[in-house]
Design a protein around this motif. Sequence first.
Motif, mmCIF file in Angstrom:
data_model
loop_
_atom_site.group_PDB
_atom_site.id
_atom_site.type_symbol
_atom_site.label_atom_id
_atom_site.label_comp_id
_atom_site.label_asym_id
_atom_site.label_seq_id
_atom_site.Cartn_x
_atom_site.Cartn_y
_atom_site.Cartn_z
ATOM 1 N N GLU A 60 0.842 -1.213 0.000
ATOM 2 C CA GLU A 60 0.000 0.000 0.000
ATOM 3 C C GLU A 60 0.873 1.257 0.000
ATOM 4 O O GLU A 60 0.493 2.294 0.552
ATOM 5 C CB GLU A 60 -0.957 -0.021 1.201
ATOM 6 C CG GLU A 60 -2.004 -1.126 1.128
ATOM 7 C CD GLU A 60 -2.972 -0.973 -0.042
ATOM 8 O OE1 GLU A 60 -3.194 0.171 -0.497
ATOM 9 O OE2 GLU A 60 -3.480 -2.005 -0.521
ATOM 10 N N GLU A 61 2.034 1.186 -0.593
ATOM 11 C CA GLU A 61 2.955 2.329 -0.631
ATOM 12 C C GLU A 61 2.340 3.550 -1.321
ATOM 13 O O GLU A 61 2.516 4.684 -0.898
ATOM 14 C CB GLU A 61 4.240 1.896 -1.361
ATOM 15 C CG GLU A 61 5.274 2.963 -1.610
ATOM 16 C CD GLU A 61 5.998 3.391 -0.333
ATOM 17 O OE1 GLU A 61 5.789 2.754 0.726
ATOM 18 O OE2 GLU A 61 6.741 4.381 -0.395
ATOM 19 N N GLU A 62 1.603 3.303 -2.411
ATOM 20 C CA GLU A 62 1.025 4.388 -3.213
ATOM 21 C C GLU A 62 -0.114 3.779 -4.042
ATOM 22 O O GLU A 62 -0.170 2.558 -4.207
ATOM 23 C CB GLU A 62 2.103 5.007 -4.131
ATOM 24 C CG GLU A 62 2.732 3.960 -5.055
ATOM 25 C CD GLU A 62 3.884 4.499 -5.892
ATOM 26 O OE1 GLU A 62 3.947 5.715 -6.120
ATOM 27 O OE2 GLU A 62 4.692 3.667 -6.353
ATOM 28 N N PRO A 63 -1.003 4.597 -4.600
ATOM 29 C CA PRO A 63 -2.115 4.030 -5.372
ATOM 30 C C PRO A 63 -1.624 3.329 -6.642
ATOM 31 O O PRO A 63 -0.832 3.889 -7.415
ATOM 32 C CB PRO A 63 -2.966 5.257 -5.744
ATOM 33 C CG PRO A 63 -2.598 6.301 -4.755
ATOM 34 C CD PRO A 63 -1.143 6.062 -4.427
ATOM 35 N N LEU A 64 -2.110 2.100 -6.834
ATOM 36 C CA LEU A 64 -1.786 1.320 -8.028
ATOM 37 C C LEU A 64 -3.068 0.695 -8.560
ATOM 38 O O LEU A 64 -3.831 0.113 -7.787
ATOM 39 C CB LEU A 64 -0.807 0.185 -7.702
ATOM 40 C CG LEU A 64 0.555 0.545 -7.145
ATOM 41 C CD1 LEU A 64 1.316 -0.728 -6.783
ATOM 42 C CD2 LEU A 64 1.352 1.366 -8.150
#
Length: 371
Positions: A194-198
Amino acid sequence: MSWSPDNTQVNSWNEWDPLKHVIVGRADDCHIPPEEPALDAKVPEDSDMRGQWGRRPQETIDRANELLDNFANQLKARGIRVDRPTSIDHSQPATTPDFHTDSQFGCMPPRDVLLTVGSEILEATMSYRCRWFEYLNYRPLMQQYWDEDSNFRHEAAPKPRLTDADYHPDYLSEKIGVEKRLKWAEEKFFVTTEEEPLFDAADVLRFGKDLVVQHGFTTNQKGVEWLRRHFIDHRVHTVNFPGDPYPIHIDATFTPLRPGLIVNNPQRRLPEDQRKMFYDNDWEIVDAAQPAHNTPPPLCYSSTWLSMNVLVLDPKTVCVEKSEVYQAEQMDKLGMEVVEVELRDAYAFGGGLHCCTADVYREGTCEDYFP
Ligand code: ABU
């Protein structure tokens, strides 16, 4: 303004309204990319693709293009306008300040990259490094639509950084085993963090006012949240299919055919608690027929369930791959007219009939099917 093949209009709200304008991918210069975290997690452990990379053999590219051209001609013969991407040089490395990979992927399949919602076409973030620049194959078409349709909204989701922080290292082991993969899928522990939106566009199904999004390898929860904040007039629903050890893309798992009817992969059943919105509104979810093949074709990323990766032309007509005889038989029994399309030799380039297309125009408006 009524639809005319000569005037671009972008408009598509669901997966089944009468199709009038579509993009069909090309196999040009398609590469098997080098190893990278998210891609490796999808390649089955016994696959002939493990450890291989480089440009696909020219004869396979030619054969896939022959089939894709034939499919495009079949659609044109039915009065549907077909546009094709412009291939970039996929042998070029993809390098950003955050990562480097030695080659790219291809311009198949457009469904993974482009999400059409109403008059908008949104370029997905993507989650494979080799697919970071894939949108460039479609930019000539996007520019043309922009020039021709003053209502067209060309959008791009924020490009992700795709550093190592985007991927769970547990998935990088050579041998995980299907049992552990299924357990992880049940726990919603996927290769992407969940590091960044993908998100990939092919994880999204459009049901008018409702968007149904698969959380899996290629779309994380932040990706779903990004879609929710972006499509503010829609309801965005997250779904999971725990029976899938390699969960990427919803379109070989859950296939709406018309209002009220969905075909679901019997190995990847939608959990009961996630069926409520459909059952509360009298939708039927039926098990898909078995695939006609026991294995995918050589050098193919996808599963045999491309059998159900069909393209609906209108609520009574569906394109089914020619060798998928059980799926065709089921469609017939469900009251659909079946258009046979030969595509199996192009599966290795990124998918089936739904994958290899992207909607530009379907008749109809944004309906609320789940009031
Ligand atoms: N792009 C759809 C592939 C899904 C599957 O391998 O089943």
